[in-house]
Scaffold this motif. Structure first.
Motif, mmCIF file in Angstrom:
data_model
loop_
_atom_site.group_PDB
_atom_site.id
_atom_site.type_symbol
_atom_site.label_atom_id
_atom_site.label_comp_id
_atom_site.label_asym_id
_atom_site.label_seq_id
_atom_site.Cartn_x
_atom_site.Cartn_y
_atom_site.Cartn_z
ATOM 1 N N TYR A 33 0.710 -1.111 -0.052
ATOM 2 C CA TYR A 33 -0.092 -0.023 0.048
ATOM 3 C C TYR A 33 0.661 1.064 0.068
ATOM 4 O O TYR A 33 0.585 2.213 -0.571
ATOM 5 C CB TYR A 33 -1.038 -0.062 1.206
ATOM 6 C CG TYR A 33 -1.873 1.403 1.053
ATOM 7 C CD1 TYR A 33 -2.871 1.452 0.137
ATOM 8 C CD2 TYR A 33 -1.913 2.237 2.362
ATOM 9 C CE1 TYR A 33 -3.903 2.310 0.306
ATOM 10 C CE2 TYR A 33 -2.783 3.195 2.254
ATOM 11 C CZ TYR A 33 -3.545 3.342 1.281
ATOM 12 O OH TYR A 33 -4.497 4.457 1.257
ATOM 13 N N VAL A 34 2.103 1.199 0.799
ATOM 14 C CA VAL A 34 2.908 2.321 0.713
ATOM 15 C C VAL A 34 3.500 2.458 -0.434
ATOM 16 O O VAL A 34 3.681 3.625 -1.051
ATOM 17 C CB VAL A 34 3.690 2.233 1.898
ATOM 18 C CG1 VAL A 34 4.958 3.413 1.963
ATOM 19 C CG2 VAL A 34 2.785 2.577 3.297
ATOM 20 N N GLU A 35 4.071 1.515 -0.888
ATOM 21 C CA GLU A 35 4.517 1.646 -2.494
ATOM 22 C C GLU A 35 3.442 2.131 -3.404
ATOM 23 O O GLU A 35 4.053 2.910 -4.382
ATOM 24 C CB GLU A 35 5.166 0.099 -2.717
ATOM 25 C CG GLU A 35 6.111 -0.289 -2.070
ATOM 26 C CD GLU A 35 6.659 -1.848 -2.417
ATOM 27 O OE1 GLU A 35 5.797 -2.335 -3.067
ATOM 28 O OE2 GLU A 35 7.700 -2.212 -1.887
ATOM 29 N N PHE A 36 2.244 1.652 -3.472
ATOM 30 C CA PHE A 36 1.474 2.258 -4.327
ATOM 31 C C PHE A 36 1.194 3.695 -3.922
ATOM 32 O O PHE A 36 1.153 4.525 -4.972
ATOM 33 C CB PHE A 36 -0.002 1.670 -4.270
ATOM 34 C CG PHE A 36 -1.192 2.420 -4.782
ATOM 35 C CD1 PHE A 36 -1.165 2.483 -6.021
ATOM 36 C CD2 PHE A 36 -1.963 3.070 -3.867
ATOM 37 C CE1 PHE A 36 -2.475 3.294 -6.642
ATOM 38 C CE2 PHE A 36 -3.201 3.692 -4.566
ATOM 39 C CZ PHE A 36 -3.288 3.896 -5.674
ATOM 40 N N LEU A 37 1.164 4.226 -2.852
ATOM 41 C CA LEU A 37 1.008 5.744 -2.503
ATOM 42 C C LEU A 37 2.370 6.202 -2.863
ATOM 43 O O LEU A 37 2.204 7.453 -3.611
ATOM 44 C CB LEU A 37 0.974 5.883 -0.915
ATOM 45 C CG LEU A 37 -0.571 5.495 -0.359
ATOM 46 C CD1 LEU A 37 -0.248 5.530 1.362
ATOM 47 C CD2 LEU A 37 -1.625 6.193 -0.957
ATOM 48 N N ASP A 38 3.526 5.761 -2.955
ATOM 49 C CA ASP A 38 4.719 6.448 -3.339
ATOM 50 C C ASP A 38 4.630 6.720 -4.813
ATOM 51 O O ASP A 38 4.800 7.503 -5.456
ATOM 52 C CB ASP A 38 5.932 5.579 -3.007
ATOM 53 C CG ASP A 38 6.198 5.840 -1.468
ATOM 54 O OD1 ASP A 38 5.748 6.724 -0.998
ATOM 55 O OD2 ASP A 38 7.057 4.862 -1.059
ATOM 56 N N TRP A 39 4.015 5.613 -5.409
ATOM 57 C CA TRP A 39 4.099 5.738 -6.992
ATOM 58 C C TRP A 39 3.004 6.551 -7.341
ATOM 59 O O TRP A 39 3.071 7.340 -8.314
ATOM 60 C CB TRP A 39 3.891 4.097 -7.453
ATOM 61 C CG TRP A 39 3.289 4.094 -8.838
ATOM 62 C CD1 TRP A 39 4.039 4.178 -10.275
ATOM 63 C CD2 TRP A 39 2.106 4.297 -9.406
ATOM 64 N NE1 TRP A 39 3.310 4.258 -11.146
ATOM 65 C CE2 TRP A 39 1.888 4.442 -11.060
ATOM 66 C CE3 TRP A 39 0.617 4.372 -9.010
ATOM 67 C CZ2 TRP A 39 0.860 4.272 -11.795
ATOM 68 C CZ3 TRP A 39 -0.529 4.399 -9.832
ATOM 69 C CH2 TRP A 39 -0.402 4.198 -11.198
#
Length: 70
Positions: free
Chosen positions: A42-48
Motif C-alpha cells: 500500500y505504501v509502495e502504491f502511494l509512493d508511485w
C-alpha cells in the motif's frame, strides 16, 4: 461542492448507460475483492501515485490527531 455543468451531466449519464463501462467496472471490482494489499504494498502504491498529485502540500493545513491507521 461544485455544480456540474450541463456537459458534465450529459457525460455522466452516457457513462451510466454504457454496458461496456459497467462490465469493466464489475471486472475491476471482482479483481479488487480477490487481492488485499499488505501495508508495504500500500505504501509502495502511494509512493508511485504521488506523481499524479497536483496539489501543493504547502496549501494544506497540518494533519491533526495522534492515532493514524492504514
Amino acid at each position: 461542492m461544485a455544480k456540474l455543468s450541463e456537459e458534465e451531466k450529459r457525460e455522466l449519464l452516457e457513462a451510466a448507460h454504457s454496458e461496456k463501462l459497467r462490465k469493466e467496472f464489475a471486472a475491476l471490482r471482482n479483481l479488487s475483492d480477490e487481492r488485499v494489499l499488505s501495508p508495504k504494498e500500500y505504501v509502495e502504491f502511494l509512493d508511485w501515485s504521488q506523481q499524479f498529485m497536483t496539489e501543493d502540500p504547502k496549501d494544506r493545513s497540518p494533519i491533526k490527531g495522534d492515532i493514524f491507521l492504514l
